[in-house]
Design a protein around this motif. Structure first.
Motif, PDB file in Angstrom:
ATOM      1  N   ALA A  43      12.983  53.170  33.942  1.00  0.00           N
ATOM      2  CA  ALA A  43      12.060  54.307  33.917  1.00  0.00           C
ATOM      3  C   ALA A  43      11.109  54.200  35.105  1.00  0.00           C
ATOM      4  CB  ALA A  43      11.270  54.308  32.606  1.00  0.00           C
ATOM      5  N   ASP A  44      10.858  55.328  35.780  1.00  0.00           N
ATOM      6  CA  ASP A  44       9.895  55.317  36.886  1.00  0.00           C
ATOM      7  C   ASP A  44       8.568  54.772  36.390  1.00  0.00           C
ATOM      8  OD1 ASP A  44      11.730  56.395  38.684  1.00  0.00           O
ATOM      9  OD2 ASP A  44      11.100  58.452  38.292  1.00  0.00           O
ATOM     10  N   THR A  62       7.254  58.353  28.804  1.00  0.00           N
ATOM     11  CA  THR A  62       7.901  58.011  30.064  1.00  0.00           C
ATOM     12  C   THR A  62       7.644  59.121  31.084  1.00  0.00           C
ATOM     13  OG1 THR A  62      10.002  58.970  29.301  1.00  0.00           O
ATOM     14  CG2 THR A  62       9.730  56.588  29.045  1.00  0.00           C
ATOM     15  N   SER A  64       9.247  60.631  34.778  1.00  0.00           N
ATOM     16  CA  SER A  64      10.347  60.663  35.732  1.00  0.00           C
ATOM     17  C   SER A  64       9.894  61.491  36.927  1.00  0.00           C
ATOM     18  CB  SER A  64      11.588  61.281  35.090  1.00  0.00           C
ATOM     19  OG  SER A  64      12.647  61.347  36.017  1.00  0.00           O
ATOM     20  N   LYS A  66      10.454  63.364  40.517  1.00  0.00           N
ATOM     21  CA  LYS A  66      11.499  64.034  41.287  1.00  0.00           C
ATOM     22  C   LYS A  66      10.938  64.526  42.611  1.00  0.00           C
ATOM     23  CE  LYS A  66      14.637  63.794  38.103  1.00  0.00           C
ATOM     24  NZ  LYS A  66      15.709  62.843  38.261  1.00  0.00           N
ATOM     25  N   ASP A  85      17.501  68.536  35.195  1.00  0.00           N
ATOM     26  CA  ASP A  85      16.614  67.371  35.337  1.00  0.00           C
ATOM     27  C   ASP A  85      16.005  66.973  33.995  1.00  0.00           C
ATOM     28  OD1 ASP A  85      17.129  67.257  38.072  1.00  0.00           O
ATOM     29  OD2 ASP A  85      15.300  68.340  38.615  1.00  0.00           O
ATOM     30  N   ALA A  89      16.544  63.435  32.032  1.00  0.00           N
ATOM     31  CA  ALA A  89      15.392  62.614  31.653  1.00  0.00           C
ATOM     32  C   ALA A  89      15.387  62.343  30.153  1.00  0.00           C
ATOM     33  CB  ALA A  89      14.091  63.288  32.088  1.00  0.00           C
ATOM     34  N   TYR A  93      15.706  58.607  29.098  1.00  0.00           N
ATOM     35  CA  TYR A  93      14.389  58.017  28.823  1.00  0.00           C
ATOM     36  C   TYR A  93      13.703  58.566  27.590  1.00  0.00           C
ATOM     37  CZ  TYR A  93      15.317  57.021  33.713  1.00  0.00           C
ATOM     38  OH  TYR A  93      15.913  56.639  34.875  1.00  0.00           O
ATOM     39  N   LEU A 121       8.277  65.115  33.313  1.00  0.00           N
ATOM     40  CA  LEU A 121       9.099  65.323  34.494  1.00  0.00           C
ATOM     41  C   LEU A 121       8.166  65.838  35.577  1.00  0.00           C
ATOM     42  CD1 LEU A 121      12.006  65.438  35.619  1.00  0.00           C
ATOM     43  CD2 LEU A 121      12.203  67.713  34.617  1.00  0.00           C
TER      44      LEU A 121
END
Length: 155
Positions: A43-44, A62, A64, A66, A85, A89, A93, A121
């Motif tokens: 996970a970012d 979480t 994410s 982009k 997207d 995600a 996640y 996101l």
């Protein structure tokens, strides 16, 4: 964006832009998370509640990030990209995650598996963001409706 989240976590809860649902958020980057369907992913950003919440599981979200040039996309193409997207995600996640970082185990209160409450996101803004606000808002709202639990933001 990670620094923005870490600074947000330091603010009083009422002043936070991103982490207001947490009492004491802990911001961690590139955390290994595992799901049966997708295997091990990183996970970012994973945000986990450090504060003691009596008897319940910890709050986990979480993020994410982009970096896509969404500026040239119009209507259906923009919506399709955002939905793709969001789906990715959520699949990777969202839901129940097995947190693989040993240092986070004390926060998980008895197990490695946690339920993610929300996925954020986050798209890069500026020149990569579509200029037509109406088209953008329609695509964001359609994505939110199609994928509850996924929030779409721009940096």
């Amino acid at each position: 964006m990670v620094n923005v989240l870490r600074e947000d976590a330091k603010l009083p809860r009422a002043q936070r832009r991103f982490l207001g649902d947490f009492n004491k958020p802990r911001v961690e980057t590139y955390v290994g998370v595992k799901k049966q369907e997708t295997g091990l992913r990183y996970a970012d950003v994973l945000v986990i509640e450090e504060g003691n919440v009596a008897g319940g599981p910890p709050r986990v979200e979480t993020f994410s990030f982009k970096s896509r040039n969404l500026a040239p996309l119009v209507e259906n193409a923009l919506e399709a990209q955002m939905k793709a997207d969001a789906n990715e995600a959520l699949r990777k996640y969202g839901g129940a995650l097995d947190i693989r970082r040993d240092g986070l185990q004390p926060l998980l209160r008895g197990g490695r598996e946690v339920l993610v409450q929300r996925i954020r996101l986050v798209y890069e803004g500026g020149t990569l963001k579509p200029k037509d606000e109406h088209v953008l808002n329609v695509a964001v709202e359609a994505t939110r409706e199609s994928f509850p639990g996924v929030e779409v933001l721009f940096q």
